[in-house]
Design a protein around this motif. Structure first.
Motif, mmCIF file in Angstrom:
data_model
loop_
_atom_site.group_PDB
_atom_site.id
_atom_site.type_symbol
_atom_site.label_atom_id
_atom_site.label_comp_id
_atom_site.label_asym_id
_atom_site.label_seq_id
_atom_site.Cartn_x
_atom_site.Cartn_y
_atom_site.Cartn_z
ATOM 1 N N PHE A 1 22.448 9.676 47.434
ATOM 2 C CA PHE A 1 23.394 8.723 47.990
ATOM 3 C C PHE A 1 23.652 8.902 49.470
ATOM 4 O O PHE A 1 24.663 8.470 50.002
ATOM 5 N N SER A 2 22.722 9.566 50.183
ATOM 6 C CA SER A 2 22.846 9.622 51.634
ATOM 7 C C SER A 2 22.535 8.257 52.241
ATOM 8 O O SER A 2 22.892 7.982 53.373
ATOM 9 N N ARG A 3 21.846 7.411 51.465
ATOM 10 C CA ARG A 3 21.600 6.024 51.852
ATOM 11 C C ARG A 3 21.775 5.158 50.610
ATOM 12 O O ARG A 3 22.084 5.658 49.531
ATOM 13 N N ASN A 4 21.583 3.861 50.762
ATOM 14 C CA ASN A 4 21.670 2.978 49.611
ATOM 15 C C ASN A 4 20.631 3.370 48.565
ATOM 16 O O ASN A 4 19.495 3.698 48.901
ATOM 17 N N VAL A 5 21.025 3.361 47.313
ATOM 18 C CA VAL A 5 20.122 3.722 46.228
ATOM 19 C C VAL A 5 20.189 2.653 45.141
ATOM 20 O O VAL A 5 21.083 1.815 45.125
ATOM 21 N N ARG A 6 19.246 2.739 44.217
ATOM 22 C CA ARG A 6 19.233 1.803 43.114
ATOM 23 C C ARG A 6 20.297 2.189 42.076
ATOM 24 O O ARG A 6 20.716 3.343 41.986
ATOM 25 N N LEU B 1 21.837 6.145 39.124
ATOM 26 C CA LEU B 1 23.249 6.423 38.888
ATOM 27 C C LEU B 1 23.576 6.399 37.401
ATOM 28 O O LEU B 1 24.310 7.240 36.891
ATOM 29 N N ALA B 2 22.982 5.449 36.694
ATOM 30 C CA ALA B 2 23.294 5.287 35.277
ATOM 31 C C ALA B 2 22.440 6.161 34.371
ATOM 32 O O ALA B 2 22.819 6.411 33.216
ATOM 33 N N ASN B 3 21.277 6.651 34.874
ATOM 34 C CA ASN B 3 20.333 7.340 33.998
ATOM 35 C C ASN B 3 19.946 8.734 34.486
ATOM 36 O O ASN B 3 18.856 9.214 34.185
ATOM 37 N N SER B 4 20.821 9.397 35.233
ATOM 38 C CA SER B 4 20.579 10.777 35.643
ATOM 39 C C SER B 4 21.220 11.747 34.651
ATOM 40 O O SER B 4 22.152 11.395 33.918
ATOM 41 N N TRP B 5 20.715 12.993 34.667
ATOM 42 C CA TRP B 5 21.178 13.992 33.714
ATOM 43 C C TRP B 5 22.641 14.330 33.890
ATOM 44 O O TRP B 5 23.145 14.491 35.008
ATOM 45 N N THR B 6 23.342 14.418 32.782
ATOM 46 C CA THR B 6 24.697 14.947 32.718
ATOM 47 C C THR B 6 24.794 15.725 31.413
ATOM 48 O O THR B 6 23.952 15.567 30.514
#
Length: 206
Positions: free
Chosen positions: A69-74, A78-83
């Motif tokens: 998120f240092s720049r615009n991202v898709r 955000l919705a499909n990263s590991w948690t």
């Protein structure tokens, strides 16, 4: 939640000595189909092309997955990263302190197979009584690259040939994407193929 790297040489450490060849950019099979049909004054033609079995190194992932998120991202990362609640995620954990997951690995390699409707054209041969000063005239509409069926997540699976660097791949500076075009034209130079022209197909193995 970080990417794990394989100890290829079995020395118990992850170093540059564990690098190996991953993926194959050369398709196992390519095929194309040209189709044409004519009825009365109307005619239609289409071209379908496909390539199968090749891999693509999607270097743009380094930009939209690991920039944190240092720049615009898709929206997708955000919705499909590991948690902890999503342990089988599509992407590794969003972590600004992770300086390793972005290293070159099989994470960047995807199946580049695709099938594309390259061209479709619908034409009408104007009767001679409406074009008395011309030996033949034909009006047609044409669309290019209408549909592409692929599992590749990048912008376009039909990458251009040539020697490109890692930075070129990230920025797609040397590449040209296939875009959809729609054309309308009047052909005053000749008549369409004769009625009953059969379909033709071609293929190649590598």
């Amino acid at each position: 939640g970080r990417i794990k790297f394989r100890d290829v040489n079995g020395d118990g450490q992850i170093t540059l000595e564990d690098r190996t060849i991953i993926g194959n950019p050369h398709p196992s099979f390519t095929a194309g189909l040209d189709m044409g049909y004519r009825r009365g004054l109307w005619d239609v033609s289409a071209t379908v092309f496909g390539t199968f079995g090749n891999d693509i190194f999607d270097a743009q992932k380094e930009y939209y997955v690991f920039r944190n998120f240092s720049r615009n991202v898709r929206k997708d990362p955000l919705a499909n990263s590991w948690t902890p609640q999503n342990p089988y995620a599509k992407y590794p954990e969003l972590d600004v302190n992770d300086g390793f997951s972005h290293a070159i690995s099989s994470f960047y390699v995807e199946d580049g197979s695709y099938i594309r409707l390259r061209n479709i054209q619908i034409g009408y041969n104007v009767p001679a009584k409406y074009s008395r000063w011309l030996t033949a005239s034909r009006v047609y509409v044409q669309a290019e690259n209408l549909f592409t069926f692929t599992g590749y997540s990048g912008l376009a699976p039909s990458l251009p040939p040539g020697n490109v660097t890692y930075l070129d791949l990230i920025g797609n500076q040397n590449g040209q994407l296939d875009v959809g075009d729609f054309l309308a034209w009047v052909d005053l130079t000749g008549a369409p193929p004769p009625a009953g022209t059969p379909c033709s197909a071609y293929s190649s193995l590598s």
